[in-house]
Write a protein that holds these residues in place. Structure first.
Motif, PDB file in Angstrom:
ATOM      1  N   HIS A 181      30.083 -20.905 -59.866  1.00 14.55           N
ATOM      2  CA  HIS A 181      28.632 -20.956 -59.639  1.00 14.55           C
ATOM      3  C   HIS A 181      28.167 -19.802 -58.751  1.00 14.55           C
TER       4      HIS A 181
ATOM      5  N   HIS B 295      25.949 -16.262 -59.592  1.00 11.58           N
ATOM      6  CA  HIS B 295      24.776 -15.752 -58.869  1.00 11.58           C
ATOM      7  C   HIS B 295      24.941 -14.270 -58.566  1.00 11.58           C
TER       8      HIS B 295
ATOM      9  N   TYR C 213      20.674 -30.075 -61.468  1.00  8.50           N
ATOM     10  CA  TYR C 213      20.335 -29.038 -60.487  1.00  8.50           C
ATOM     11  C   TYR C 213      19.967 -27.725 -61.173  1.00  8.50           C
TER      12      TYR C 213
ATOM     13  N   GLU D 258      19.538 -20.805 -60.974  1.00  4.52           N
ATOM     14  CA  GLU D 258      20.447 -21.949 -60.839  1.00  4.52           C
ATOM     15  C   GLU D 258      20.937 -22.406 -62.211  1.00  4.52           C
TER      16      GLU D 258
END
Ligand SMILES: [Zn+2]
Length: 265
Positions: free
Chosen positions: A164, A168, A212, A219
């Protein structure tokens, strides 16, 4: 690119970690044991023979160029370094991939950590209460990870905080952070990602994707990248078009060669 993917930005800056961090020495020259560890990463079983050498080279480059820092008393082991580097390499198998040039450091905490954000929210308010996090990605600097949660991902948890936060960083390589990493042609990417993003925002109980991901396009890219590696079979079944897009981008097909999870530590 459509407006929402250009306009919506994820900014994770101004965070203060409530802990004392200690630099660990640079790793020694990489032994054969390291290669065995990077090959043994459960998520790496989908790396085809044709990309195996590149996978190991990208992991080695990450290990060579990034500083690992243990926080809150964590002593960073070779296995920890190699695991994070392996995840970075899995996201870097494209011909044009770079070695996360903005990332200088990887901070590892034993478990979830407290963070105070001093940036105002969308309403202009600053909440100075520390919040618990399992990972962070700082633009142009570092990623911060809870090792307990990285280990959970090795055991098959749906959450993969390393993937994750590294996703980003791929996103941040663009001047805008909008869920679209660098690529030559965004036509297909924008169409599929926007469609799937809107679908997640409408869905009250999505079967695969973490809700989320509906927070922002940035995200969403992090969440779908996690699902691609942690729940590839389910992602392909419920989101075939999205799976195919990510498969082409990451150059991997984990649903065909799904991970055999390690026993939970
Ligand atoms: Zn995120």
């Amino acid at each position: 690119m459509t407006a929402v993917w250009v306009a919506a930005a994820l900014v994770l800056i101004g965070a203060i970690a409530w802990a004392r961090c200690v630099r660990s020495p640079r790793p020694p020259p990489l032994p054969e044991a390291w290669r065995a560890m990077v090959r043994a990463l459960p998520q790496a079983c989908c790396v085809p023979d044709t990309l195996q050498a590149r996978y190991e080279q990208r992991a080695e480059a990450f290990l060579r160029d990034k500083r690992f820092v243990g926080c809150n008393g964590l002593v960073v082991s070779d296995q920890m370094r190699v695991t994070v580097a392996g995840f970075a390499a899995l996201l870097s198998l494209r011909d044009e991939a770079t070695n996360f040039p903005a990332v200088r450091s990887v901070l590892l905490y034993p478990a979830a950590f407290l963070v105070r954000h001093d940036e105002p929210d969308e309403f202009g308010l600053v909440d100075d209460e520390p919040v618990e996090q399992i990972g962070e990605s700082w633009q142009g600097d570092r990623i911060v990870l809870s090792w307990e949660d990285v280990e959970a991902a090795l055991a098959g948890d749906a959450v993969n905080v390393a993937i994750h936060e590294l996703a980003h960083q791929l996103d941040d390589e663009q001047p805008w952070s909008d869920g679209a990493p660098a690529m030559a042609d965004y036509t297909r990417w924008s169409a599929v990602m926007q469609r799937e993003y809107e679908r997640l925002r409408r869905h009250r109980r999505p079967p695969v994707l973490d809700p989320y991901g509906a927070e922002s396009p940035g995200e969403f890219f992090g969440v779908v990248s996690e699902a691609f590696f942690q729940r590839p079979v389910e992602l392909r079944r419920h989101h075939a078009e999205l799976y195919a897009l990510l498969s082409d981008y990451y150059r991997l097909d984990p649903a065909t060669h799904p991970p055999q999870w390690l026993p939970a530590a």
